[in-house]
Enzyme design. Structure first.
Site, mmCIF file in Angstrom:
data_model
loop_
_atom_site.group_PDB
_atom_site.id
_atom_site.type_symbol
_atom_site.label_atom_id
_atom_site.label_comp_id
_atom_site.label_asym_id
_atom_site.label_seq_id
_atom_site.Cartn_x
_atom_site.Cartn_y
_atom_site.Cartn_z
ATOM 1 N N LYS A 1 44.004 39.639 46.055
ATOM 2 C CA LYS A 1 43.644 40.078 44.701
ATOM 3 C C LYS A 1 44.863 40.009 43.793
ATOM 4 C CE LYS A 1 42.698 44.565 43.352
ATOM 5 N NZ LYS A 1 43.244 44.809 42.011
ATOM 6 N N ASP B 1 41.486 39.963 39.217
ATOM 7 C CA ASP B 1 40.960 41.256 38.761
ATOM 8 C C ASP B 1 41.437 41.532 37.335
ATOM 9 O OD1 ASP B 1 39.761 43.732 38.758
ATOM 10 O OD2 ASP B 1 41.282 44.701 40.006
ATOM 11 N N LYS C 1 39.248 42.356 34.750
ATOM 12 C CA LYS C 1 38.317 43.305 34.092
ATOM 13 C C LYS C 1 38.073 42.919 32.631
ATOM 14 C CE LYS C 1 39.308 47.200 37.151
ATOM 15 N NZ LYS C 1 40.378 46.658 38.002
ATOM 16 N N HIS D 1 36.498 42.206 29.034
ATOM 17 C CA HIS D 1 35.583 42.984 28.170
ATOM 18 C C HIS D 1 35.835 42.539 26.726
ATOM 19 C CE1 HIS D 1 33.741 47.246 27.279
ATOM 20 N NE2 HIS D 1 33.235 46.295 26.508
ATOM 21 N N ASP D 2 34.969 41.660 26.191
ATOM 22 C CA ASP D 2 35.173 41.144 24.834
ATOM 23 C C ASP D 2 33.833 40.572 24.371
ATOM 24 O OD1 ASP D 2 36.409 40.017 22.480
ATOM 25 O OD2 ASP D 2 38.295 39.896 23.587
ATOM 26 N N ILE D 3 33.822 39.867 23.243
ATOM 27 C CA ILE D 3 32.566 39.276 22.785
ATOM 28 C C ILE D 3 32.159 38.161 23.742
ATOM 29 C CG2 ILE D 3 32.932 39.906 20.350
ATOM 30 C CD1 ILE D 3 33.804 36.980 19.868
ATOM 31 N N PRO D 4 30.848 37.874 23.831
ATOM 32 C CA PRO D 4 30.367 36.915 24.835
ATOM 33 C C PRO D 4 31.104 35.580 24.825
ATOM 34 C CG PRO D 4 28.507 38.042 23.833
ATOM 35 C CD PRO D 4 29.727 38.502 23.076
ATOM 36 N N ASN D 5 31.335 35.001 23.647
ATOM 37 C CA ASN D 5 31.978 33.686 23.585
ATOM 38 C C ASN D 5 33.383 33.722 24.196
ATOM 39 O OD1 ASN D 5 32.188 30.884 22.575
ATOM 40 N ND2 ASN D 5 33.769 31.774 21.251
ATOM 41 N N THR D 6 34.146 34.755 23.864
ATOM 42 C CA THR D 6 35.524 34.864 24.370
ATOM 43 C C THR D 6 35.537 35.052 25.889
ATOM 44 O OG1 THR D 6 36.183 35.796 22.264
ATOM 45 C CG2 THR D 6 37.668 36.181 24.115
ATOM 46 N N THR E 1 36.734 54.422 38.583
ATOM 47 C CA THR E 1 36.815 55.602 39.450
ATOM 48 C C THR E 1 37.780 56.652 38.899
ATOM 49 O OG1 THR E 1 38.325 54.316 40.810
ATOM 50 C CG2 THR E 1 36.097 54.568 41.633
ATOM 51 N N ARG F 1 41.759 53.530 53.205
ATOM 52 C CA ARG F 1 42.966 53.977 53.912
ATOM 53 C C ARG F 1 42.685 54.056 55.402
ATOM 54 N NH1 ARG F 1 44.523 52.969 49.725
ATOM 55 N NH2 ARG F 1 45.872 54.068 48.264
ATOM 56 N N ARG G 1 47.993 49.542 49.139
ATOM 57 C CA ARG G 1 49.201 50.149 49.693
ATOM 58 C C ARG G 1 49.194 50.405 51.194
ATOM 59 N NH1 ARG G 1 49.044 54.215 44.719
ATOM 60 N NH2 ARG G 1 46.883 53.594 45.000
HETATM 61 O O1 C5P Z 1 46.829 50.642 46.982
HETATM 62 P P1 C5P Z 1 45.346 50.780 46.959
HETATM 63 O O2 C5P Z 1 44.693 50.416 48.275
HETATM 64 O O3 C5P Z 1 44.888 52.106 46.406
HETATM 65 O O4 C5P Z 1 44.905 49.642 45.936
HETATM 66 C C1 C5P Z 1 43.597 49.410 45.589
HETATM 67 C C2 C5P Z 1 43.503 48.262 44.642
HETATM 68 O O5 C5P Z 1 42.172 48.250 44.109
HETATM 69 C C3 C5P Z 1 44.416 48.354 43.426
HETATM 70 O O6 C5P Z 1 44.743 47.015 43.026
HETATM 71 C C4 C5P Z 1 43.572 49.031 42.384
HETATM 72 O O7 C5P Z 1 43.934 48.690 41.068
HETATM 73 C C5 C5P Z 1 42.200 48.468 42.697
HETATM 74 N N1 C5P Z 1 41.071 49.300 42.269
HETATM 75 C C6 C5P Z 1 40.908 50.624 42.642
HETATM 76 N N2 C5P Z 1 39.822 51.341 42.219
HETATM 77 C C7 C5P Z 1 38.923 50.758 41.459
HETATM 78 C C8 C5P Z 1 39.060 49.430 41.075
HETATM 79 C C9 C5P Z 1 40.162 48.715 41.504
HETATM 80 O O8 C5P Z 1 41.705 51.165 43.376
HETATM 81 N N3 C5P Z 1 37.869 51.459 41.085
#
Ligand code: C5P
Length: 235
Positions: free
Chosen positions: A31, A58, A60, A62-67, A114, A177, A207
């Site tokens: 990613k 990744d 994310k 978020h803009d107007i449809p054309n862009t 989240t 984790r 991480r």
């Molecule tokens: O280090 P960690 O395992 O927490 O990283 C999770 C990855 O997923 C990060 O790149 C974080 O930005 C991304 N992410 C997230 N929660 C979301 C969407 C994306 O932790 N809801």
């Protein structure tokens, strides 16, 4: 079968490639997020692709449809495999994006971040809500109707989404984790086994692997905790 995506949450291409080298054949899906893409741009994607890795970009959008559609077209030219956009950008934005994506690029909708609390959502939406989960499922359904291929969701939401929209919509879950690992800034974390049991198709791991003293060993332990897992991605 669920697959693992390693989050390259580092600022430079050199650091990213150091991680890719240390994981070798153990990981083939990465990613690339806002930090790395902002500094290094598309060369990161091109370099990963030259190494035959799958790429989840990744951004994310978020803009107007054309862009958004034009940005999706450029991601498609880069041979990106997964790309995120916000479902709150609306149906016409998602439909334009889906049309631009073609068959090989899977678009993933971000529903409710989240990091947002119940009252954050109410303040943004301008109305009361019964639960965040209900909003997540509603937005996942809208994403599917608009032609997106999947959504990003927490493990606790994954099963509800699959139940509401069926298995055709891909669910990608971050916040994973290993048992006993530091949750860092994630409010809710789940183990690889819990993510697989909830029906996740892809597990985004950051991480737990990238900051481990031995990343390759941490990745091996992730696979051990994933019944039926595959290290090889096929987006
Ligand atoms: O280090 P960690 O395992 O927490 O990283 C999770 C990855 O997923 C990060 O790149 C974080 O930005 C991304 N992410 C997230 N929660 C979301 C969407 C994306 O932790 N809801």
């Amino acid at each position: 079968m669920a697959q693992v995506i390693i989050a390259l949450d580092v600022p430079t291409l050199d650091e990213a490639l150091g991680l890719v080298d240390s994981l070798g054949d153990g990981a083939d899906f990465y990613k690339v997020g806002l930090e790395l893409f902002t500094l290094e741009g598309p060369s990161v994607v091109r370099t990963l692709k030259r190494r035959h890795k799958h790429v989840f970009l990744d951004l994310k959008l978020h803009d107007i449809p054309n862009t958004v559609a034009r940005a999706v077209s450029r991601a498609r030219e880069l041979d990106v495999d997964l790309l995120t956009l916000h479902t709150t950008g609306g149906r016409s934005m998602m439909e334009a994006a889906a049309k631009a994506a073609g068959d090989r690029l899977t678009l993933l909708g971000v529903t409710v971040l989240t990091s947002m609390t119940h009252s954050d959502v109410e303040n943004s939406w301008g109305r009361g809500i019964d639960s965040i989960e209900e909003e997540v499922v509603r937005l996942a359904q809208l994403a599917q109707k608009s032609g997106l291929g999947g959504v990003v969701a927490s493990v606790s939401e994954a099963a509800c989404i699959k139940e509401a929209v069926g298995s055709a919509l891909v669910v990608v879950t971050p916040g994973i984790r290993l048992t006993g690992d530091d949750p860092h800034d994630q409010a809710r974390v789940s183990t690889p086994a819990e993510a697989v049991a909830a029906g996740a198709d892809y597990l985004v791991i950051g991480r737990s692997v990238t900051q481990a003293s031995d990343p390759a060993d941490a990745l091996r332990r992730i696979f051990e905790e994933m019944p039926g897992a595959s290290a090889v991605g096929t987006a």
